[in-house]
Scaffold this motif. Structure first.
Motif, PDB file in Angstrom:
ATOM      1  N   VAL A  21       0.765  -1.319  -0.325  1.00  0.00           N
ATOM      2  CA  VAL A  21      -0.269  -0.149   0.054  1.00  0.00           C
ATOM      3  C   VAL A  21       0.947   1.316   0.104  1.00  0.00           C
ATOM      4  O   VAL A  21       1.856   1.286   0.792  1.00  0.00           O
ATOM      5  CB  VAL A  21      -0.884   0.112   1.047  1.00  0.00           C
ATOM      6  N   SER A  24      -0.201   8.537  -1.640  1.00  0.00           N
ATOM      7  CA  SER A  24       0.929   9.689  -2.168  1.00  0.00           C
ATOM      8  C   SER A  24      -0.139  11.037  -2.097  1.00  0.00           C
ATOM      9  O   SER A  24      -1.435  10.866  -2.213  1.00  0.00           O
ATOM     10  CB  SER A  24       1.158   9.480  -3.645  1.00  0.00           C
ATOM     11  N   ARG A  33       3.982   4.406   3.479  1.00  0.00           N
ATOM     12  CA  ARG A  33       3.897   3.016   2.637  1.00  0.00           C
ATOM     13  C   ARG A  33       4.017   1.862   3.642  1.00  0.00           C
ATOM     14  O   ARG A  33       4.567   2.306   4.773  1.00  0.00           O
ATOM     15  CB  ARG A  33       5.385   3.190   1.948  1.00  0.00           C
ATOM     16  N   VAL A  53      -3.991   9.803  -2.998  1.00  0.00           N
ATOM     17  CA  VAL A  53      -4.106   8.590  -3.879  1.00  0.00           C
ATOM     18  C   VAL A  53      -3.397   7.288  -3.290  1.00  0.00           C
ATOM     19  O   VAL A  53      -2.393   7.406  -2.817  1.00  0.00           O
ATOM     20  CB  VAL A  53      -3.151   8.660  -5.440  1.00  0.00           C
ATOM     21  N   GLN A  55      -2.787   3.302  -3.504  1.00  0.00           N
ATOM     22  CA  GLN A  55      -2.403   2.351  -4.500  1.00  0.00           C
ATOM     23  C   GLN A  55      -2.118   1.145  -3.653  1.00  0.00           C
ATOM     24  O   GLN A  55      -1.474   1.068  -2.756  1.00  0.00           O
ATOM     25  CB  GLN A  55      -1.067   2.569  -5.196  1.00  0.00           C
ATOM     26  N   PHE A  56      -2.965  -0.046  -4.400  1.00  0.00           N
ATOM     27  CA  PHE A  56      -2.590  -1.373  -3.719  1.00  0.00           C
ATOM     28  C   PHE A  56      -2.260  -2.272  -4.691  1.00  0.00           C
ATOM     29  O   PHE A  56      -2.475  -2.142  -6.115  1.00  0.00           O
ATOM     30  CB  PHE A  56      -4.069  -1.685  -3.384  1.00  0.00           C
ATOM     31  N   LYS A  57      -0.956  -3.238  -4.504  1.00  0.00           N
ATOM     32  CA  LYS A  57      -0.608  -3.997  -5.411  1.00  0.00           C
ATOM     33  C   LYS A  57      -0.280  -5.339  -4.516  1.00  0.00           C
ATOM     34  O   LYS A  57       0.369  -5.195  -3.562  1.00  0.00           O
ATOM     35  CB  LYS A  57       0.549  -3.379  -6.033  1.00  0.00           C
ATOM     36  N   GLN A  88      -5.864  -7.388 -11.871  1.00  0.00           N
ATOM     37  CA  GLN A  88      -5.649  -6.122 -12.115  1.00  0.00           C
ATOM     38  C   GLN A  88      -4.699  -5.614 -10.647  1.00  0.00           C
ATOM     39  O   GLN A  88      -3.870  -4.902 -10.647  1.00  0.00           O
ATOM     40  CB  GLN A  88      -6.833  -5.373 -11.938  1.00  0.00           C
ATOM     41  N   GLY A  93      -1.830  -2.983 -10.328  1.00  0.00           N
ATOM     42  CA  GLY A  93      -2.406  -2.469  -9.186  1.00  0.00           C
ATOM     43  C   GLY A  93      -3.880  -1.544  -9.303  1.00  0.00           C
ATOM     44  O   GLY A  93      -4.025  -1.263 -10.344  1.00  0.00           O
ATOM     45  N   VAL A  94      -3.927  -1.176  -7.966  1.00  0.00           N
ATOM     46  CA  VAL A  94      -5.402  -0.642  -8.075  1.00  0.00           C
ATOM     47  C   VAL A  94      -5.176   0.654  -7.302  1.00  0.00           C
ATOM     48  O   VAL A  94      -4.333   0.827  -6.372  1.00  0.00           O
ATOM     49  CB  VAL A  94      -6.556  -1.414  -7.537  1.00  0.00           C
ATOM     50  N   ALA A  95      -5.599   1.697  -7.695  1.00  0.00           N
ATOM     51  CA  ALA A  95      -5.759   3.079  -7.086  1.00  0.00           C
ATOM     52  C   ALA A  95      -7.081   3.809  -6.997  1.00  0.00           C
ATOM     53  O   ALA A  95      -8.011   3.647  -7.447  1.00  0.00           O
ATOM     54  CB  ALA A  95      -4.848   4.043  -7.877  1.00  0.00           C
ATOM     55  N   ARG A  97      -8.875   7.413  -4.982  1.00  0.00           N
ATOM     56  CA  ARG A  97      -8.488   8.761  -4.606  1.00  0.00           C
ATOM     57  C   ARG A  97      -9.356   9.126  -3.763  1.00  0.00           C
ATOM     58  O   ARG A  97     -10.523   8.849  -3.537  1.00  0.00           O
ATOM     59  CB  ARG A  97      -9.135   9.871  -5.751  1.00  0.00           C
TER      60      ARG A  97
END
Length: 116
Positions: A21, A24, A33, A53, A55-57, A88, A93-95, A97
């Motif tokens: 995770v 930003s 992070r 934002v 972000q997940f990966k 995905q 990854g997935v973001a 907002r």
């Protein structure tokens, strides 16, 4: 308060651990992070008010599954992405907002099984 005590309601499936995770700010500067815990939960430190934002990966996400759910809560505001594909999450990854109020934590969970 430990992140694991901030789990999602029972309507969600089981949590997904070790998801990367990144949080930003609008300028792209890294604000936080970490990784999801054993329950798929992640919580930032208190952040300044503003837009972020998240972000997940997850490199080990089951690519054949299409029922991941991502829940994020900056304060009282809630954002849910349901029926997210494993391909995905494991790929680009997935973001999401989010807008955070002053001095709030951003709490997230990644779950397998989606919203029932």
């Amino acid at each position: 308060m430990p992140a694991s005590s901030l789990a999602l309601p029972a309507a969600y499936g089981s949590g997904v651990p070790n998801v990367d995770v990144m949080v930003s700010d609008p300028a792209g500067r890294l604000a936080y992070r970490g990784k999801t815990d054993a329950n798929g939960v992640f919580a930032t430190r208190r952040l300044a008010a503003g837009n972020y934002v998240v972000q997940f990966k997850a490199h080990k996400a089951a690519a054949h599954r299409n029922d991941y759910a991502i829940f994020a809560a900056p304060g009282h505001h809630r954002v849910v992405a349901d029926a997210v594909s494993g391909a995905q999450i494991a790929g680009g990854g997935v973001a999401l907002r989010l807008k955070s109020a002053t001095g709030t934590l951003i709490i997230e969970q990644v779950a397998l099984g989606g919203v029932e």
